[in-house]
Write a protein that holds these residues in place. Sequence first.
Motif, PDB file in Angstrom:
ATOM      1  N   VAL A  35       0.835  -1.198   0.000  1.00  0.00           N
ATOM      2  CA  VAL A  35       0.000   0.000   0.000  1.00  0.00           C
ATOM      3  C   VAL A  35       0.873   1.253   0.000  1.00  0.00           C
ATOM      4  CG1 VAL A  35      -1.738   1.308   1.280  1.00  0.00           C
ATOM      5  CG2 VAL A  35      -1.962  -1.170   1.055  1.00  0.00           C
ATOM      6  N   THR A  89      -5.909  -5.673  -0.033  1.00  0.00           N
ATOM      7  CA  THR A  89      -4.701  -4.957  -0.431  1.00  0.00           C
ATOM      8  C   THR A  89      -4.640  -4.777  -1.938  1.00  0.00           C
ATOM      9  OG1 THR A  89      -3.459  -5.718   1.492  1.00  0.00           O
ATOM     10  CG2 THR A  89      -2.177  -5.062  -0.440  1.00  0.00           C
ATOM     11  N   GLU A  92      -7.051  -2.105  -2.801  1.00  0.00           N
ATOM     12  CA  GLU A  92      -6.578  -0.793  -2.348  1.00  0.00           C
ATOM     13  C   GLU A  92      -5.485  -0.259  -3.276  1.00  0.00           C
ATOM     14  OE1 GLU A  92      -6.532   2.515   0.309  1.00  0.00           O
ATOM     15  OE2 GLU A  92      -7.923   0.836   0.103  1.00  0.00           O
ATOM     16  N   HIS A 316     -15.921   2.455  -0.399  1.00  0.00           N
ATOM     17  CA  HIS A 316     -14.664   1.902   0.110  1.00  0.00           C
ATOM     18  C   HIS A 316     -14.950   0.804   1.137  1.00  0.00           C
ATOM     19  CE1 HIS A 316     -10.297   2.938   1.511  1.00  0.00           C
ATOM     20  NE2 HIS A 316     -10.405   1.740   1.002  1.00  0.00           N
ATOM     21  N   ARG A 320     -13.928  -3.246   0.884  1.00  0.00           N
ATOM     22  CA  ARG A 320     -13.166  -3.989   1.882  1.00  0.00           C
ATOM     23  C   ARG A 320     -13.978  -5.170   2.417  1.00  0.00           C
ATOM     24  NH1 ARG A 320      -8.517  -1.707   3.456  1.00  0.00           N
ATOM     25  NH2 ARG A 320      -8.495  -2.949   5.351  1.00  0.00           N
TER      26      ARG A 320
END
Length: 417
Positions: A35, A89, A92, A316, A320
């Motif tokens: 990230v 991840t 993201e 978001h 997740r």
Amino acid sequence: MSLLLTPTPAPARQLKPADPPLQRPARLPDDAAAVRAARQLAAEFAPGAAARDQSRTLPWAELDAFVASGLWAISVPREHGGLGASSATLAEVTALISAADGSLGQIPQNHFYALEVLRVGGSRSQQRFFYDRVMAGERFGNALAEIGHKDFKRRTRLTRAGSGWRIEGRKFYCTGALYAHWIPTLVVTEEEGREVQYLAFVPRNAPGVTVIDDWDGMGQRLTGSGSVVFDNTEVEPGWVVPFQASFEQPSTIGPFAQILHAAIDLGIGQGALAATLPFLREHARPWMDSGLARAADDPLAIQQIGELKVQQAAAHALLRRAARFLDAAQLRPTERSVAEASIAVAEARALSTTFSLDASTRLFELCGTAATLGNLGLDRFWRNARTHTLHDPVRWKYHAVGNHVLNDKLPPRHGAL
């Protein structure tokens, strides 16, 4: 004769792949490092995004930096030397890069997709070979879709040729193929009286492969999503991976692909919102009826920014959440776990679509006519959002969710959901 049941050993001779990468990618120690690397790259990519889009300058240097960072290898399992990053991840990282440059965020989508097809359906030797290629810095593109017909039937053929196979056909929407070392290609072949689909990994510079840079979509201009032609192109048996067979049992290939699309849309929307804020503060004029000196103090503008921020946070969060369902299904793929992952991803995809389109439209509504000036390139956010969200219709995401909630119907298993 079945390719899957009676695999032919690969001959000693290997067709040469494309030129190797300039350097071996960095090894990222954990998800947090991935990230951080994505944030750093996004900061480097963002300043030049508008100019690249306007001049249609293909991002070769940016892709080399992207691969060198190690991010293109993060989904390679740990037992094969990769990070084995979580779905959260990977999503993201995709969103962060897409916020900086929507094209750069989409280019590796099919690279990761091919790695998931390989993880689900590839043999151990195939996994070892192609994972090693990725760890060395090689890129996968794609040649999946075909145009010119109203159906989704694949017409690119895989036929036996001596001890190997040959491919004949033409593909379009081949995102990333222009930049790839290997082009995973969806092909059909005849087995026991029926057509069966495989994913053939074809070297970019193999004889008979022609990559045509003819993508002229209004958005995602730099994704290299043009045509690939295969003219009697030779492929080795070890490069042909089961595809259709992976969907005849519970498989995460579909929701895996879709969570990346959701992340691209989320990122494009985040980029649009991030571009709106400074323009609204520093350049936009308040409407005369407001009686205010600053557009940023307009209560109606403030309300709309608040709505967008809530949409962003919700999209978001759903992304997740969907990643958790996907990780669980990858560990234990059952009919129910894969269906739950598909539904969770469909929910995230629905909201990320809405957010990206809303944020890229309200940018102009709030910032006014000055925001439309060509030298700013702010229109790229809307063009990218509108183009990418057409990948598959969001109305069918709502249908899948509604049919599951109302009738307990499991969504279909295919690569587009």
